[in-house]
Scaffold this motif. Structure first.
Motif, PDB file in Angstrom:
ATOM      1  N   GLU A   3       0.823  -1.207   0.000  1.00  0.00           N
ATOM      2  CA  GLU A   3       0.000   0.000   0.000  1.00  0.00           C
ATOM      3  C   GLU A   3       0.856   1.255   0.000  1.00  0.00           C
ATOM      4  N   ALA A   4       1.991   1.201   0.672  1.00  0.00           N
ATOM      5  CA  ALA A   4       2.880   2.369   0.698  1.00  0.00           C
ATOM      6  C   ALA A   4       3.377   2.705  -0.708  1.00  0.00           C
ATOM      7  N   ALA A   5       3.684   1.667  -1.492  1.00  0.00           N
ATOM      8  CA  ALA A   5       4.148   1.901  -2.863  1.00  0.00           C
ATOM      9  C   ALA A   5       3.021   2.443  -3.729  1.00  0.00           C
ATOM     10  N   ARG A   6       1.839   1.874  -3.599  1.00  0.00           N
ATOM     11  CA  ARG A   6       0.701   2.361  -4.381  1.00  0.00           C
ATOM     12  C   ARG A   6       0.412   3.816  -4.086  1.00  0.00           C
ATOM     13  N   GLN A   7       0.431   4.173  -2.801  1.00  0.00           N
ATOM     14  CA  GLN A   7       0.155   5.556  -2.427  1.00  0.00           C
ATOM     15  C   GLN A   7       1.255   6.487  -2.929  1.00  0.00           C
ATOM     16  N   ALA A   8       2.495   6.031  -2.870  1.00  0.00           N
ATOM     17  CA  ALA A   8       3.609   6.859  -3.352  1.00  0.00           C
ATOM     18  C   ALA A   8       3.507   7.086  -4.859  1.00  0.00           C
ATOM     19  N   GLN A  36       1.404 -11.036 -23.540  1.00  0.00           N
ATOM     20  CA  GLN A  36       0.637 -10.151 -22.665  1.00  0.00           C
ATOM     21  C   GLN A  36       0.889 -10.519 -21.205  1.00  0.00           C
ATOM     22  N   CYS A  37       0.763  -9.514 -20.341  1.00  0.00           N
ATOM     23  CA  CYS A  37       0.919  -9.720 -18.900  1.00  0.00           C
ATOM     24  C   CYS A  37       0.242  -8.559 -18.195  1.00  0.00           C
ATOM     25  N   LEU A  38      -0.555  -8.856 -17.206  1.00  0.00           N
ATOM     26  CA  LEU A  38      -1.299  -7.817 -16.488  1.00  0.00           C
ATOM     27  C   LEU A  38      -0.380  -7.044 -15.553  1.00  0.00           C
ATOM     28  N   PRO A  39      -0.263  -5.715 -15.728  1.00  0.00           N
ATOM     29  CA  PRO A  39       0.520  -4.925 -14.772  1.00  0.00           C
ATOM     30  C   PRO A  39      -0.263  -4.681 -13.488  1.00  0.00           C
ATOM     31  N   GLN A  40       0.478  -4.476 -12.395  1.00  0.00           N
ATOM     32  CA  GLN A  40      -0.184  -4.127 -11.133  1.00  0.00           C
ATOM     33  C   GLN A  40      -0.799  -2.745 -11.191  1.00  0.00           C
ATOM     34  N   ALA A  41      -0.143  -1.853 -11.939  1.00  0.00           N
ATOM     35  CA  ALA A  41      -0.602  -0.470 -12.009  1.00  0.00           C
ATOM     36  C   ALA A  41      -0.068   0.157 -13.294  1.00  0.00           C
ATOM     37  N   VAL A  55      10.054   6.370 -10.956  1.00  0.00           N
ATOM     38  CA  VAL A  55      11.211   5.468 -10.942  1.00  0.00           C
ATOM     39  C   VAL A  55      11.738   5.300  -9.521  1.00  0.00           C
ATOM     40  N   ARG A  56      11.808   6.391  -8.774  1.00  0.00           N
ATOM     41  CA  ARG A  56      12.328   6.291  -7.391  1.00  0.00           C
ATOM     42  C   ARG A  56      11.447   5.397  -6.533  1.00  0.00           C
ATOM     43  N   VAL A  57      10.133   5.484  -6.712  1.00  0.00           N
ATOM     44  CA  VAL A  57       9.230   4.631  -5.938  1.00  0.00           C
ATOM     45  C   VAL A  57       9.467   3.161  -6.304  1.00  0.00           C
ATOM     46  N   CYS A  58       9.509   2.877  -7.592  1.00  0.00           N
ATOM     47  CA  CYS A  58       9.695   1.495  -8.023  1.00  0.00           C
ATOM     48  C   CYS A  58      11.064   0.966  -7.616  1.00  0.00           C
ATOM     49  N   ASN A  59      12.066   1.814  -7.661  1.00  0.00           N
ATOM     50  CA  ASN A  59      13.402   1.389  -7.249  1.00  0.00           C
ATOM     51  C   ASN A  59      13.441   1.073  -5.757  1.00  0.00           C
ATOM     52  N   ALA A  60      12.794   1.903  -4.953  1.00  0.00           N
ATOM     53  CA  ALA A  60      12.798   1.700  -3.505  1.00  0.00           C
ATOM     54  C   ALA A  60      12.091   0.407  -3.119  1.00  0.00           C
ATOM     55  N   HIS A  61      11.041   0.051  -3.892  1.00  0.00           N
ATOM     56  CA  HIS A  61      10.253  -1.140  -3.566  1.00  0.00           C
ATOM     57  C   HIS A  61      10.593  -2.327  -4.462  1.00  0.00           C
ATOM     58  N   ARG A  62      11.631  -2.188  -5.309  1.00  0.00           N
ATOM     59  CA  ARG A  62      12.075  -3.258  -6.205  1.00  0.00           C
ATOM     60  C   ARG A  62      10.935  -3.751  -7.098  1.00  0.00           C
ATOM     61  N   ILE A  63      10.192  -2.807  -7.670  1.00  0.00           N
ATOM     62  CA  ILE A  63       9.072  -3.135  -8.547  1.00  0.00           C
ATOM     63  C   ILE A  63       9.520  -2.977 -10.002  1.00  0.00           C
ATOM     64  N   PRO A  64       9.378  -3.994 -10.840  1.00  0.00           N
ATOM     65  CA  PRO A  64       9.751  -3.850 -12.252  1.00  0.00           C
ATOM     66  C   PRO A  64       8.935  -2.744 -12.923  1.00  0.00           C
ATOM     67  N   LEU A  65       9.608  -1.942 -13.754  1.00  0.00           N
ATOM     68  CA  LEU A  65       8.963  -0.794 -14.388  1.00  0.00           C
ATOM     69  C   LEU A  65       9.211  -0.846 -15.898  1.00  0.00           C
ATOM     70  N   THR A  66       8.138  -0.829 -16.671  1.00  0.00           N
ATOM     71  CA  THR A  66       8.234  -0.895 -18.128  1.00  0.00           C
ATOM     72  C   THR A  66       7.644   0.354 -18.744  1.00  0.00           C
ATOM     73  N   ALA A  67       8.422   1.008 -19.611  1.00  0.00           N
ATOM     74  CA  ALA A  67       7.944   2.206 -20.300  1.00  0.00           C
ATOM     75  C   ALA A  67       7.117   1.811 -21.510  1.00  0.00           C
ATOM     76  N   ARG A  68       6.131   2.637 -21.831  1.00  0.00           N
ATOM     77  CA  ARG A  68       5.234   2.337 -22.953  1.00  0.00           C
ATOM     78  C   ARG A  68       4.824   3.613 -23.664  1.00  0.00           C
ATOM     79  N   GLY A  69       4.839   3.550 -24.999  1.00  0.00           N
ATOM     80  CA  GLY A  69       4.302   4.641 -25.811  1.00  0.00           C
ATOM     81  C   GLY A  69       2.880   4.291 -26.197  1.00  0.00           C
ATOM     82  N   LEU A  70       2.715   3.778 -27.438  1.00  0.00           N
ATOM     83  CA  LEU A  70       1.390   3.351 -27.883  1.00  0.00           C
ATOM     84  C   LEU A  70       1.340   1.864 -28.222  1.00  0.00           C
TER      85      LEU A  70
END
Length: 459
Positions: A3-8, A36-41, A55-70
């Protein structure tokens, strides 16, 4: 997600900037591959500081982060990791400057390629990278994949047409790379390192692009040949003379036969290969340039060389090439589409090898692409619902990649690596190079949160 990561994350992007309901997130869980893969957020960013904060939030919580255009990529590079977050750049879509005096544009990554082209054209310029998906792909995606198109044969890829970047590393640090001038050698070339890295090193938040003046005139030619060897010899001859065409497109016999089933080709019987050639330049020189290129295209295997004189004739010449994609979608809507490059002088050898593999594995293979730089789109026409055919296709595809490397080619010209080709890249890259690349990845992204698992196989 804690929840802390989601709120951040919600705090980082502000009201209306975060999706967490699975129904809302699913549209951001796939690209133009079948993965395909469902993202958490899904986090929608609007400026560089929001990107850094996400990025800082995901880095602090070790959450994989994928950039997307269209999501127009075909290799799964924008498909999120399980449990990961997608950062969408679709709201960072401003053209910040068009500077004709310095021949540059400054844009955000969510700008659609066609929108930039229209804005630049108002000032008499264009940005050379022109993927087939230009109407719907973003500049950020073009940079992530180093995606080009037909004009690359003369004008180069995004790496040759980008002056500098602003980006965010895997620790949330903002950096600026490159210059705003046509020359500059201070420091390492981080701009071209980030371009083509598929969001694994840093997330681009702004790009300074090099613009090129629009040509005054253009001429279009279509050459048909008895066989691939005659067409390949013509390609080598065209590329060896002083006039570089702005497009040099290729279709093999299988592609021509495919189109014949659904469309009036307007090409002579017995055509075994076809070249589409365009030449551009000053109005008072373009006819002479077209004549020189046409002369280089002539050899004993030439059946017909047609030159268009007006828009209707140009459209008629391109009719064959434009009919190919609809034909392929009709025959095999879920085909395997690979994008490889071989040296121009080895195109004929490559196509011969593909014909052999097609017979050996009973897989129909159709080839077309950008002949001027040896960039061939190899299409395996398969039915994913047929397990036996897919098993044969997998063996065939592996052999295709072996053939590419054997001929001194590369496994991807403009579609990137992502997940689709990741497990094959060690056939092209040696262990020392792979180790250096993994070390570079750790330097930019110590915790490995940026698009993990893409581009390079696990150590």
């Amino acid at each position: 997600m804690p929840e802390a990561a989601r709120q951040a994350l919600a705090d980082a992007v502000g009201a209306g900037g975060l999706l967490t309901d699975p129904a809302d997130c699913w549209p951001y869980g796939y690209d133009n591959s079948r993965r395909q893969c469902l993202p958490q957020a899904v986090a929608f960013v609007t400026d560089a500081e929001q990107v850094a904060a996400v990025v800082r939030v995901c880095n602090a919580h070790r959450i994989p982060l994928t950039a997307r255009g269209l999501g127009t990529g075909t290799t799964g590079a924008t498909v999120p990791e399980p449990g990961g977050v997608v950062v969408s750049f679709e709201r960072m879509s401003r053209i910040l400057a068009i500077d004709p005096a310095n021949r540059l544009a400054v844009v955000e990554p969510g700008v659609v390629n066609d929108d930039l082209q229209r804005a630049a054209a108002e000032h008499g310029f264009f940005w050379p990278p022109d993927p087939t998906s230009a109407a719907v792909c973003t500049i950020g995606g073009n940079l992530a994949y180093n995606a080009a198109g037909p004009k690359a044969v003369k004008y180069g890829t995004p790496r040759e047409n980008t002056l500098g970047l602003e980006a965010v590393t895997g620790t949330g640090e903002r950096l600026r790379t490159g210059v705003m001038t046509s020359k500059g050698v201070v420091g390492y070339d981080l701009t071209r390192l980030i371009i083509g890295s598929e969001g694994t090193l840093a997330l681009v938040t702004r790009a300074t692009l090099k613009l090129t003046p629009l040509p005054e005139a253009k001429r279009t030619l279509r050459a048909t040949y008895r066989d691939i060897h005659s067409a390949a010899a013509a390609v080598a001859a065209i590329m060896a003379q002083p006039i570089t065409p702005c497009a040099l497109e290729f279709m093999d016999a299988a592609a021509i036969d495919m189109v014949r089933r659904f469309s009036d080709l307007g090409v002579p019987d017995g055509t075994g290969a076809l070249l589409m050639i365009e030449v551009d330049g000053p109005a008072d020189c373009v006819d002479a340039a077209a004549e020189d290129v046409g002369a280089a295209a002539r050899n004993d295997g030439l059946i017909e060389l047609a030159v268009a004189a007006d828009k209707d004739e140009i459209a008629a010449l391109w009719r064959t090439r434009k009919a190919l994609s609809p034909a392929l979608r009709h025959v095999a809507p879920k085909k395997i589409n690979e994008d490889v490059v071989v040296p121009v002088a080895r195109i004929a050898t490559f196509i011969d090898g593909l014909e052999h593999l097609s017979r050996e594995h009973a897989i129909t293979i159709v080839n077309f692409g950008h002949a001027g730089n040896g960039n061939i789109h190899v299409n395996l026409l398969v039915n994913p619902d047929d397990p036996d055919e897919m098993a044969r296709a997998a063996v065939c595809l592996s052999a295709v990649f072996d053939l590419v490397v054997e001929l001194g080619g590369t496994l991807s010209g403009e579609h990137g690596v992502g997940l689709e080709k990741r497990d094959f890249v060690d056939r092209e890259l040696d262990p020392v190079a792979m180790d250096l690349m993994r070390a570079i990845k750790r330097q930019f992204d110590p915790n490995g949160i940026l698009n993990p698992g893409k581009g390079l196989p696990p150590a």
